[in-house]
Design a protein around this motif. Sequence first.
Motif, PDB file in Angstrom:
ATOM      1  N   GLY A   1       8.774  70.683 100.149  1.00 23.24           N
ATOM      2  CA  GLY A   1       7.568  69.880 100.100  1.00 23.24           C
ATOM      3  C   GLY A   1       7.390  69.062  98.839  1.00 23.24           C
ATOM      4  O   GLY A   1       6.532  68.200  98.786  1.00 23.24           O
ATOM      5  N   PHE A   2       8.177  69.285  97.769  1.00 21.95           N
ATOM      6  CA  PHE A   2       8.040  68.500  96.554  1.00 21.95           C
ATOM      7  C   PHE A   2       8.713  67.158  96.757  1.00 21.95           C
ATOM      8  O   PHE A   2       9.630  67.019  97.540  1.00 21.95           O
ATOM      9  CB  PHE A   2       8.654  69.220  95.368  1.00 21.95           C
ATOM     10  N   THR A   3       8.297  66.147  96.001  1.00 25.81           N
ATOM     11  CA  THR A   3       8.760  64.807  96.301  1.00 25.81           C
ATOM     12  C   THR A   3       9.319  64.034  95.110  1.00 25.81           C
ATOM     13  O   THR A   3       9.102  62.844  95.000  1.00 25.81           O
ATOM     14  CB  THR A   3       7.615  63.995  96.913  1.00 25.81           C
ATOM     15  N   PRO A   4      10.087  64.633  94.167  1.00 24.76           N
ATOM     16  CA  PRO A   4      10.735  63.834  93.144  1.00 24.76           C
ATOM     17  C   PRO A   4      11.701  62.848  93.780  1.00 24.76           C
ATOM     18  O   PRO A   4      12.264  63.111  94.835  1.00 24.76           O
ATOM     19  CB  PRO A   4      11.485  64.874  92.292  1.00 24.76           C
ATOM     20  N   ALA A   5      11.939  61.726  93.141  1.00 23.21           N
ATOM     21  CA  ALA A   5      12.754  60.688  93.746  1.00 23.21           C
ATOM     22  C   ALA A   5      14.199  61.114  93.948  1.00 23.21           C
ATOM     23  O   ALA A   5      14.793  60.865  94.989  1.00 23.21           O
ATOM     24  CB  ALA A   5      12.698  59.430  92.876  1.00 23.21           C
ATOM     25  N   ALA A   6      14.766  61.729  92.926  1.00 25.05           N
ATOM     26  CA  ALA A   6      16.165  62.132  93.035  1.00 25.05           C
ATOM     27  C   ALA A   6      16.220  63.591  93.430  1.00 25.05           C
ATOM     28  O   ALA A   6      15.807  64.455  92.696  1.00 25.05           O
ATOM     29  CB  ALA A   6      16.874  61.930  91.705  1.00 25.05           C
ATOM     30  N   VAL A   7      16.736  63.867  94.623  1.00 26.05           N
ATOM     31  CA  VAL A   7      16.756  65.237  95.109  1.00 26.05           C
ATOM     32  C   VAL A   7      18.148  65.600  95.581  1.00 26.05           C
ATOM     33  O   VAL A   7      18.958  64.759  95.889  1.00 26.05           O
ATOM     34  CB  VAL A   7      15.754  65.440  96.265  1.00 26.05           C
TER      35      VAL A   7
ATOM     36  N   GLY B   1       8.129  76.194  91.057  1.00 26.48           N
ATOM     37  CA  GLY B   1       7.275  75.681  92.118  1.00 26.48           C
ATOM     38  C   GLY B   1       6.921  76.790  93.088  1.00 26.48           C
ATOM     39  O   GLY B   1       7.573  77.829  93.145  1.00 26.48           O
ATOM     40  N   THR B   2       5.880  76.578  93.844  1.00 26.07           N
ATOM     41  CA  THR B   2       5.484  77.524  94.877  1.00 26.07           C
ATOM     42  C   THR B   2       4.770  76.760  95.982  1.00 26.07           C
ATOM     43  O   THR B   2       4.648  75.531  95.920  1.00 26.07           O
ATOM     44  CB  THR B   2       4.595  78.634  94.312  1.00 26.07           C
ATOM     45  N   ASP B   3       4.289  77.471  96.981  1.00 27.11           N
ATOM     46  CA  ASP B   3       3.566  76.867  98.090  1.00 27.11           C
ATOM     47  C   ASP B   3       2.112  77.302  98.099  1.00 27.11           C
ATOM     48  O   ASP B   3       1.783  78.420  97.690  1.00 27.11           O
ATOM     49  CB  ASP B   3       4.175  77.305  99.425  1.00 27.11           C
ATOM     50  N   ILE B   4       1.270  76.418  98.582  1.00 28.94           N
ATOM     51  CA  ILE B   4      -0.080  76.778  98.968  1.00 28.94           C
ATOM     52  C   ILE B   4      -0.246  76.383 100.430  1.00 28.94           C
ATOM     53  O   ILE B   4       0.628  75.738 101.012  1.00 28.94           O
ATOM     54  CB  ILE B   4      -1.137  76.058  98.104  1.00 28.94           C
ATOM     55  N   SER B   5      -1.353  76.776 101.032  1.00 36.25           N
ATOM     56  CA  SER B   5      -1.667  76.354 102.395  1.00 36.25           C
ATOM     57  C   SER B   5      -2.556  75.116 102.360  1.00 36.25           C
ATOM     58  O   SER B   5      -3.400  74.960 101.460  1.00 36.25           O
ATOM     59  CB  SER B   5      -2.387  77.471 103.150  1.00 36.25           C
TER      60      SER B   5
ATOM     61  N   ASN C   1       7.233  70.919 110.346  1.00 38.47           N
ATOM     62  CA  ASN C   1       5.816  71.226 110.168  1.00 38.47           C
ATOM     63  C   ASN C   1       5.082  70.170 109.349  1.00 38.47           C
ATOM     64  O   ASN C   1       3.985  69.721 109.699  1.00 38.47           O
ATOM     65  CB  ASN C   1       5.704  72.612 109.527  1.00 38.47           C
ATOM     66  N   SER C   2       5.678  69.758 108.232  1.00 39.82           N
ATOM     67  CA  SER C   2       5.019  68.797 107.356  1.00 39.82           C
ATOM     68  C   SER C   2       4.831  67.452 108.035  1.00 39.82           C
ATOM     69  O   SER C   2       3.776  66.813 107.913  1.00 39.82           O
ATOM     70  CB  SER C   2       5.816  68.628 106.061  1.00 39.82           C
ATOM     71  N   ALA C   3       5.849  67.010 108.778  1.00 42.71           N
ATOM     72  CA  ALA C   3       5.756  65.727 109.475  1.00 42.71           C
ATOM     73  C   ALA C   3       4.648  65.754 110.522  1.00 42.71           C
ATOM     74  O   ALA C   3       3.889  64.786 110.670  1.00 42.71           O
ATOM     75  CB  ALA C   3       7.099  65.387 110.130  1.00 42.71           C
ATOM     76  N   LEU C   4       4.543  66.850 111.247  1.00 46.77           N
ATOM     77  CA  LEU C   4       3.499  66.965 112.263  1.00 46.77           C
ATOM     78  C   LEU C   4       2.108  67.003 111.626  1.00 46.77           C
ATOM     79  O   LEU C   4       1.151  66.448 112.172  1.00 46.77           O
ATOM     80  CB  LEU C   4       3.727  68.217 113.112  1.00 46.77           C
TER      81      LEU C   4
ATOM     82  N   GLY D   1       2.738  73.341 101.170  1.00 48.85           N
ATOM     83  CA  GLY D   1       3.283  72.353 100.257  1.00 48.85           C
ATOM     84  C   GLY D   1       3.017  72.757  98.823  1.00 48.85           C
ATOM     85  O   GLY D   1       2.333  73.750  98.558  1.00 48.85           O
ATOM     86  N   GLY D   2       3.539  71.977  97.894  1.00 44.55           N
ATOM     87  CA  GLY D   2       3.351  72.258  96.486  1.00 44.55           C
ATOM     88  C   GLY D   2       1.959  71.890  96.017  1.00 44.55           C
ATOM     89  O   GLY D   2       1.156  71.296  96.733  1.00 44.55           O
ATOM     90  N   GLY D   3       1.667  72.226  94.769  1.00 48.86           N
ATOM     91  CA  GLY D   3       0.346  71.988  94.226  1.00 48.86           C
ATOM     92  C   GLY D   3      -0.009  70.516  94.105  1.00 48.86           C
ATOM     93  O   GLY D   3      -1.175  70.161  93.930  1.00 48.86           O
ATOM     94  N   ASN D   4       0.990  69.627  94.196  1.00 48.04           N
ATOM     95  CA  ASN D   4       0.734  68.187  94.104  1.00 48.04           C
ATOM     96  C   ASN D   4       0.672  67.523  95.474  1.00 48.04           C
ATOM     97  O   ASN D   4       0.686  66.297  95.572  1.00 48.04           O
ATOM     98  CB  ASN D   4       1.838  67.520  93.285  1.00 48.04           C
ATOM     99  N   TYR D   5       0.582  68.318  96.543  1.00 48.66           N
ATOM    100  CA  TYR D   5       0.678  67.759  97.897  1.00 48.66           C
ATOM    101  C   TYR D   5      -0.410  66.713  98.153  1.00 48.66           C
ATOM    102  O   TYR D   5      -0.138  65.630  98.699  1.00 48.66           O
ATOM    103  CB  TYR D   5       0.586  68.876  98.934  1.00 48.66           C
TER     104      TYR D   5
END
Length: 436
Positions: A7-13, A165-169, A270-273, A284-288
């Motif tokens: 779920g994190f979104t840095p440009a280079a992955v 990193g971690t997840d939240i709901s 799941n995220s796309a839906l 997702g991460g805390g910056n979602y």
Amino acid sequence: MPRVRAGFTPAAVAAIAAISTVALSGCGVGGTSSDAAKQSVAADAPLKGTITFQTWSLKNDKFTPYFTGLVQDFETRHPGTTINWIDQPGDGYTDKVTSQVTSGSLPDVVNLPPDIAHSVAKVGGLLDLTKNVPTLAQDYVHSGVAAYGYADLGADSYGLPWYLGTDISLWNKAMLQRDGLDPAHLPKTFDDLLAQAKVMHDRSGGKDYLMSRPPGLSDIVNSGTALMTSDGKKFAFNTPGAAAMLDKYTAAYAAGYLPSDVLTSTYEGNSALFNKQEVAWTTGGGNYIQSTQQTNPSLTPLIVPSPALDTAPLYVQGVSVAAKSKNLPLALAFAEFVTDDTNQVNFVKLAPGYLPGSAASANNPAYSKSDGTAQGDASVFAYQDMQKAVNFTPPVWTDAMNTVLNQQIALAMTGKESAKQALDNAVNRADQLLDQ
């Protein structure tokens, strides 16, 4: 910047994959242990000379000034030292580290995730930090330290937790309210989720979904199941608790609480839906929320965050020291400098959604107090989840094993196998792959 969760979104992955221990040992690099890994580094040795520090996909407009300043600061504090900073691209990092280990050119200080660190440590390539950092347990987040301790290697730690990193709901309050669910009373456990998924299904006539993903390793762990034996040499997740969890998913799928295509190749994820507002829950991460404001601003005001269900997953990057470094005192000192509290806090300011791996950050009000916004709440929930998060994925877990597990879960959820048989098959096949 390597991604530590989906779920994190840095440009280079880059996808994190384990190095093959067979490949490393087959190239003549050590065995399963090394005297070099267990040596003691003199704490009072003078710091002088040159070392190389390697990061992973962090050389860019955002992070280059940080590392340039970091190196200059250290060299100023320790005259006579030189730190050569190099960075490897996101793609092919596993292969690059493999090549460095087999050729004896692993950098003195190197950024490694736990799975790659395990493979390098297994052939004696990394310094035992439990022995050489007496304050390891006090200075770093416990779960991060544990991620670099491996049962099959005696549980010594081979990495200093760096950024985590971690997840939240995350919940769509409009969908919840439409089906009579209260955003102020969100699910806290998997069983709560099942109960509210039934309500949403029944009140929407089967048109709305709360759940939209099949189970995986995290669900197995949250059933109270250990994934491996205590010595870390065999898988052991075919337990009655895991089978009961899978039975619950199977019943929910049969009742229509999950989209019918979650077990097919057309499943979007799941995220796309959630982003398409077709399901009401994702992780997702805390910056979602902050990220969604840029990509899907109409969704942002509908999102309500909450802590992760049950136990949150941990995603971690760390800094390790090469056991065969020719300047171990300097390498160890610089690794500790990179990961001290001040430098970690400054680093994660450039990386929204991540948290420092230093224990002192637990007292930093920036992470523990919300500004009253949904994004502020999300950041605090991520911080709180981090304190008890668990690195669910064993370092020896591979894509092939994950494919087997997913196939067996699909067979169980469609009634072609019992939950017990599916888990037995997955464990047996994963053990076979582990032995290869």
